[in-house]
Design a protein around this motif. Structure first.
Motif, mmCIF file in Angstrom:
data_model
loop_
_atom_site.group_PDB
_atom_site.id
_atom_site.type_symbol
_atom_site.label_atom_id
_atom_site.label_comp_id
_atom_site.label_asym_id
_atom_site.label_seq_id
_atom_site.Cartn_x
_atom_site.Cartn_y
_atom_site.Cartn_z
ATOM 1 N N VAL A 125 0.846 -1.099 -0.004
ATOM 2 C CA VAL A 125 -0.025 0.141 -0.016
ATOM 3 C C VAL A 125 0.847 1.179 0.115
ATOM 4 O O VAL A 125 0.814 2.202 -0.740
ATOM 5 C CB VAL A 125 -0.887 -0.044 1.278
ATOM 6 N N GLU A 126 1.731 1.178 0.821
ATOM 7 C CA GLU A 126 2.623 2.334 0.884
ATOM 8 C C GLU A 126 3.616 2.722 -0.226
ATOM 9 O O GLU A 126 4.110 3.792 -0.624
ATOM 10 C CB GLU A 126 3.610 2.392 2.257
ATOM 11 N N ARG A 127 3.726 1.726 -1.078
ATOM 12 C CA ARG A 127 4.441 1.697 -2.397
ATOM 13 C C ARG A 127 3.749 2.536 -3.314
ATOM 14 O O ARG A 127 4.242 3.372 -4.080
ATOM 15 C CB ARG A 127 4.815 0.394 -2.905
ATOM 16 N N PHE A 128 2.480 2.764 -3.213
ATOM 17 C CA PHE A 128 1.742 3.456 -4.131
ATOM 18 C C PHE A 128 1.334 4.925 -3.404
ATOM 19 O O PHE A 128 0.630 5.786 -3.895
ATOM 20 C CB PHE A 128 0.340 2.734 -4.260
ATOM 21 N N GLY A 129 2.082 5.512 -2.173
ATOM 22 C CA GLY A 129 2.058 6.518 -1.734
ATOM 23 C C GLY A 129 0.957 6.733 -0.766
ATOM 24 O O GLY A 129 0.644 7.799 -0.479
ATOM 25 N N LEU A 130 0.306 5.478 -0.294
ATOM 26 C CA LEU A 130 -0.933 5.692 0.517
ATOM 27 C C LEU A 130 -0.436 5.000 1.901
ATOM 28 O O LEU A 130 0.776 4.750 2.197
ATOM 29 C CB LEU A 130 -1.970 4.856 0.032
ATOM 30 N N TYR A 131 -1.527 4.830 2.810
ATOM 31 C CA TYR A 131 -1.144 4.512 4.253
ATOM 32 C C TYR A 131 -2.492 3.956 4.552
ATOM 33 O O TYR A 131 -3.478 3.813 4.127
ATOM 34 C CB TYR A 131 -1.151 5.735 4.859
ATOM 35 N N LEU A 132 -2.287 3.055 5.807
ATOM 36 C CA LEU A 132 -3.376 2.356 6.398
ATOM 37 C C LEU A 132 -3.560 3.020 7.868
ATOM 38 O O LEU A 132 -2.686 3.131 8.661
ATOM 39 C CB LEU A 132 -3.004 0.695 6.449
ATOM 40 N N PRO A 133 -4.721 3.460 7.984
ATOM 41 C CA PRO A 133 -5.084 3.833 9.368
ATOM 42 C C PRO A 133 -4.896 2.653 10.419
ATOM 43 O O PRO A 133 -5.265 1.491 10.163
ATOM 44 C CB PRO A 133 -6.398 4.390 9.175
ATOM 45 N N PRO A 134 -4.848 3.096 11.687
ATOM 46 C CA PRO A 134 -4.758 2.018 12.840
ATOM 47 C C PRO A 134 -6.139 1.375 12.774
ATOM 48 O O PRO A 134 -7.129 2.006 12.681
ATOM 49 C CB PRO A 134 -4.672 2.932 14.043
ATOM 50 N N LEU A 135 -6.138 -0.051 12.757
ATOM 51 C CA LEU A 135 -7.488 -0.752 12.706
ATOM 52 C C LEU A 135 -8.320 -0.491 13.872
ATOM 53 O O LEU A 135 -9.580 -0.395 13.627
ATOM 54 C CB LEU A 135 -7.082 -2.246 12.976
ATOM 55 N N SER A 136 -7.842 -0.290 14.882
ATOM 56 C CA SER A 136 -8.758 0.189 16.167
ATOM 57 C C SER A 136 -9.450 1.499 16.156
ATOM 58 O O SER A 136 -10.569 1.556 16.350
ATOM 59 C CB SER A 136 -7.884 0.130 17.700
ATOM 60 N N VAL A 137 -8.910 2.363 15.604
ATOM 61 C CA VAL A 137 -9.583 3.802 15.292
ATOM 62 C C VAL A 137 -10.405 3.658 14.260
ATOM 63 O O VAL A 137 -11.613 4.370 14.198
ATOM 64 C CB VAL A 137 -8.792 4.903 15.126
ATOM 65 N N SER A 138 -10.030 2.778 13.237
ATOM 66 C CA SER A 138 -10.957 2.533 12.045
ATOM 67 C C SER A 138 -12.388 1.685 12.344
ATOM 68 O O SER A 138 -13.408 2.069 11.972
ATOM 69 C CB SER A 138 -10.416 1.896 10.771
ATOM 70 N N VAL A 139 -12.196 1.004 13.289
ATOM 71 C CA VAL A 139 -13.377 0.207 13.868
ATOM 72 C C VAL A 139 -14.360 1.306 14.740
ATOM 73 O O VAL A 139 -15.507 1.139 14.490
ATOM 74 C CB VAL A 139 -13.040 -0.835 14.812
#
Length: 280
Positions: free
Chosen positions: A167-181
């Protein structure tokens, strides 16, 4: 190094608290038609909060695009991602308030009077069959992308770190799972508990706050992000996090004030509560 404990970073924690506060406000006000319409009406508290959050997020992403170019003056996936997301989020901000049309009292061109479900100068309310583009297409796309980005990919990344790297290779990020829930849960609660034609605005505001705070946390502080953030020194990240957390709270106060002086009372006066209003 990826920092996963989002709750020790005031920006993300305050973003969650702001969303919870607005959800509780909606629950407390749901029995008072005047109050709940003030919260959810066009140019109301929730809509102005969306605009402000989208604007700040677009500014942060634009700054990242400039920083990326200054560090590596060539076109790559990271630069394209920052530039593309800047344009997309800025468009969302302007669409949210119909490009300042109501604030500046600008009449809609003939095309939008004929093809826009609210006769406004914006794209998301263009008629598509018996619904709007927003309902017929955009909401479905947002739901699929949102669940994939906030739940599915973070879950996969827990067991397969290569997913985050991809995901980060494309310049993006992943939000923390707990806060996303928490974010997804608030959206679900708003739809189940609030009985109002414009209750969807709550979920949109939760998303605007969620992404503003997690974009800052990931790219600027390094929360849940594997690449070097803007502020790498712990002391600098702590100071700027505290300041930005104050900004998040200030945005909510600003949205409240703007709803009082920039359109909500006038909109409610010309759109009687008993007659209802569009939920687009």
């Amino acid at each position: 190094m990826v920092k996963n404990k989002w709750y020790v970073h005031p920006v993300v924690a305050v973003g969650v608290l702001v969303n919870v506060f607005v959800m509780l406000l909606a629950i407390l006000w749901k029995g008072d038609q005047t109050a709940i319409w003030r919260l959810l009406v066009e140019d109301g508290i929730v809509e102005w909060m969306q605009f402000l959050c989208f604007t700040v997020t677009a500014g942060m992403l634009g700054f990242l695009a400039v920083e990326q170019w200054q560090r590596t003056p060539k076109i790559n996936l990271q630069l394209l991602a920052f530039a593309g997301l800047t344009a997309l989020v800025a468009l969302a901000a302007l669409e949210e308030i119909s490009w300042f049309q109501r604030i500046l009292h600008i009449a809609s061109p003939e095309y939008f009077l004929s093809h826009n479900r609210q006769s406004e100068t914006n794209l998301h309310n263009l008629a598509v069959g018996g619904a709007s583009l927003h309902k017929a297409v955009l909401l479905k796309v947002i739901a699929i992308v949102g669940l994939t980005h906030n739940i599915i990919l973070p879950l996969l990344a827990r067991k397969r770190p290569a997913v985050r790297a991809f995901v980060e290779r494309f310049g993006l990020y992943l939000p923390p799972l707990s806060v996303s829930v928490i974010y997804v849960a608030l959206v679900a609660v708003s739809h189940l508990v609030i009985d109002h034609p414009r209750k969807g605005e709550l979920g949109e505001m939760f998303g605007a706050v969620h992404y503003m705070t997690t974009v800052f946390a990931a790219y600027y502080i390094g929360v849940g992000y594997g690449k070097p953030p803007v502020f790498e020194q712990p002391a600098d990240s702590r100071r700027v996090s505290t300041l930005f957390a104050m900004v998040v709270v200030f945005l909510l106060f600003t949205a409240w004030l703007m709803s009082a002086g920039a359109g909500a009372p006038q909109y409610m006066a010309s759109h009687p509560i008993a007659a209802g209003a569009s939920a687009d």
